[in-house]
Design a protein around this motif. Structure first.
Motif, mmCIF file in Angstrom:
data_model
loop_
_atom_site.group_PDB
_atom_site.id
_atom_site.type_symbol
_atom_site.label_atom_id
_atom_site.label_comp_id
_atom_site.label_asym_id
_atom_site.label_seq_id
_atom_site.Cartn_x
_atom_site.Cartn_y
_atom_site.Cartn_z
ATOM 1 N N ASP A 36 -2.773 4.773 -0.510
ATOM 2 C CA ASP A 36 -4.130 4.404 -0.108
ATOM 3 C C ASP A 36 -4.671 3.265 -0.970
ATOM 4 O OD1 ASP A 36 -4.124 6.296 1.875
ATOM 5 O OD2 ASP A 36 -5.149 7.836 0.682
ATOM 6 N N VAL A 37 -4.314 3.290 -2.254
ATOM 7 C CA VAL A 37 -4.766 2.238 -3.170
ATOM 8 C C VAL A 37 -4.220 0.886 -2.713
ATOM 9 C CG1 VAL A 37 -4.619 1.342 -5.525
ATOM 10 C CG2 VAL A 37 -5.008 3.779 -5.140
ATOM 11 N N TYR A 38 -2.929 0.853 -2.375
ATOM 12 C CA TYR A 38 -2.315 -0.402 -1.947
ATOM 13 C C TYR A 38 -2.859 -0.863 -0.600
ATOM 14 C CZ TYR A 38 0.944 0.122 -5.803
ATOM 15 O OH TYR A 38 1.487 0.234 -7.059
ATOM 16 N N GLU A 39 -3.077 0.069 0.310
ATOM 17 C CA GLU A 39 -3.614 -0.286 1.618
ATOM 18 C C GLU A 39 -5.003 -0.902 1.488
ATOM 19 O OE1 GLU A 39 -3.526 2.987 4.303
ATOM 20 O OE2 GLU A 39 -1.331 3.171 4.266
ATOM 21 N N GLN A 40 -5.818 -0.343 0.598
ATOM 22 C CA GLN A 40 -7.171 -0.864 0.383
ATOM 23 C C GLN A 40 -7.110 -2.292 -0.168
ATOM 24 O OE1 GLN A 40 -9.586 1.505 -2.243
ATOM 25 N NE2 GLN A 40 -11.111 -0.117 -2.519
ATOM 26 N N ASN A 41 -6.205 -2.514 -1.121
ATOM 27 C CA ASN A 41 -6.117 -3.836 -1.735
ATOM 28 C C ASN A 41 -5.492 -4.863 -0.798
ATOM 29 O OD1 ASN A 41 -7.263 -2.938 -4.158
ATOM 30 N ND2 ASN A 41 -5.303 -2.200 -4.910
#
Length: 429
Positions: A270-275
């Motif tokens: 989720d962190v990577y998708e947000q960034n």
């Protein structure tokens, strides 16, 4: 070797100084040395030279600006033409200052006149509406020519007060120094440009330098600093309605956040998708603006982000788009970086033949402009040669020879083994 139209023009000129100058430019030799050795104090000769150079400069800029089929390309080339002529006048001033065969009064007067023309041309370039805040000056330069051009502008820019034009010129010189691997010099130039832009109220220039400083911090793996610069750029861009600055800032925020999370071994998708969503938004905004330089950076950043999180196939898609976009704007540095990471992506996917092709192509192109990242490509090529064996490695190069020749020519292809040997001899340093 004589390149371009200068040697042809030299044959149409009878005046000795102008003819010698054109021949020197055509051979990519030192204008400064020529002037120091052969210049006279004949003011009429210098007046004629000034008229001829001014006429050629005006004609070229007008012609490039009038290219309706590709206005963006024409405007980039018009800008590069002005920078080229500023470099010529700067070299003439430098050479005249060293001309010992002329009495000091004439020598100083002509050198000062050449210097003033340099400043005038630089200011004309800086005031153009299409000033490339997010690009370097690669379209008309490469290798030693680029490094020499940058050094020629040191003295003129030091003697100009902090003006908006100076801030903008320092911005592109900073980007170009970064491409040459001179990060500390690039940082100093961008910080000076940032201060000048802030004082002059030139918000687009201020935002651009924050974005450039963010990219340098990313390269130095200083992710907190990179995030700080990019967030400042994003806030300022949104406050002032600078869509181009916003597109670049979104790209930098997303890219630096992805690399920061990866460096901390964060595994939350989720962190990577947000960034990565920041990168997507920046790319879409660049597409809306039809800004090819920002598109090139956006594709490059998305490609690296996907490569970082292990999605090599998606990385290749964006890196290929980034290569084409960088090629379209004449950004040889960004083009070489894309090729480098294309090689790494194919290596990750266990496609050694394609990896050999991309690594050697990237190595040569980056070396040609003096970018230190050529060693990164050379390192991968050396690893591949070790894994495949020298014979198979050479067979792959032979197989890809028809693909390499259009890009680097026969001389470039023949130079590849020497570059690899140089890398090994230097111990990768």
């Amino acid at each position: 070797t004589e390149n371009g139209p200068w040697s042809l023009w030299a044959k149409q000129i009878s005046q000795p100084l102008i003819q010698a100058l054109f021949q020197t430019i055509g051979r990519q030799q030192s204008i400064s040395d020529l002037t120091a050795d052969r210049a006279s104090g004949d003011e009429g000769e210098w007046t004629e030279l000034a008229i001829v150079l001014q006429s050629i400069q005006t004609a070229l800029v007008t012609w490039f600006d009038g290219q309706m089929y590709d206005r963006a390309w024409g405007q980039r080339m018009a800008f590069s033409t002005l920078i080229s002529f500023a470099a010529i006048w700067s070299e003439l001033a430098n050479g005249m200052g060293r001309a010992i065969s002329i009495n000091s009064t004439h020598r100083d007067a002509i050198a000062k006149a050449c210097f003033q023309v340099t400043l005038q041309v630089l200011r004309t370039a800086a005031q153009r509406p299409n000033f490339p805040l997010y690009g370097g000056i690669f379209a008309a330069f490469s290798g030693e020519t680029l490094r020499d051009t940058l050094s020629y502008f040191d003295l003129p820019l030091k003697q100009v007060a902090g003006t908006q034009e100076k801030g903008r010129l320092l911005t592109i010189l900073g980007y170009s120094q970064q491409a040459l691997g001179q990060n500390e010099r690039a940082i100093a130039l961008h910080r000076e440009a940032l201060a000048i832009a802030n004082q002059a109220g030139d918000r687009p220039c201020e935002i651009a330098n924050l974005n450039h400083l963010s990219r340098i911090a990313i390269g130095q793996k200083d992710y907190p600093q990179a995030i700080s610069f990019s967030q400042r750029a994003l806030i300022l861009a949104r406050q002032t309605g600078d869509k181009l600055g916003e597109a670049n800032a979104l790209t930098n925020v997303g890219y630096s956040e992805v690399l920061s999370a990866h460096s901390l071994d964060i595994m939350d998708e989720d962190v990577y998708e947000q960034n990565i969503s920041y990168l997507d938004r920046g790319l879409k905004l660049a597409e809306t603006l039809d800004d090819k330089q920002s598109l090139a950076l956006g594709y490059h950043s998305l490609g690296l982000a996907y490569l970082t999180i292990g999605q090599a196939e998606r990385a290749i898609e964006y890196l290929q788009l980034g290569t084409k976009a960088a090629q379209a704007v004449g950004d040889l540095y960004l083009q070489g970086l894309n090729l480098t990471y294309l090689a790494e992506a194919h290596h990750t996917l266990n496609k050694p033949k394609t990896a050999v092709f991309y690594s050697c192509l990237a190595m040569y192109q980056l070396h040609q402009i003096g970018a230190k990242e050529w060693r990164q490509s050379a390192s991968l090529a050396t690893v591949l040669e070790g894994q495949l064996g020298t014979q198979e490695f050479q067979e792959i190069l032979t197989q890809y020879r028809p693909n390499l020749l259009p890009a680097i020519g026969v001389d470039g292809y023949d130079y590849l083994p020497q570059l690899l040997a140089k890398y090994r001899t230097d111990g990768g340093l």
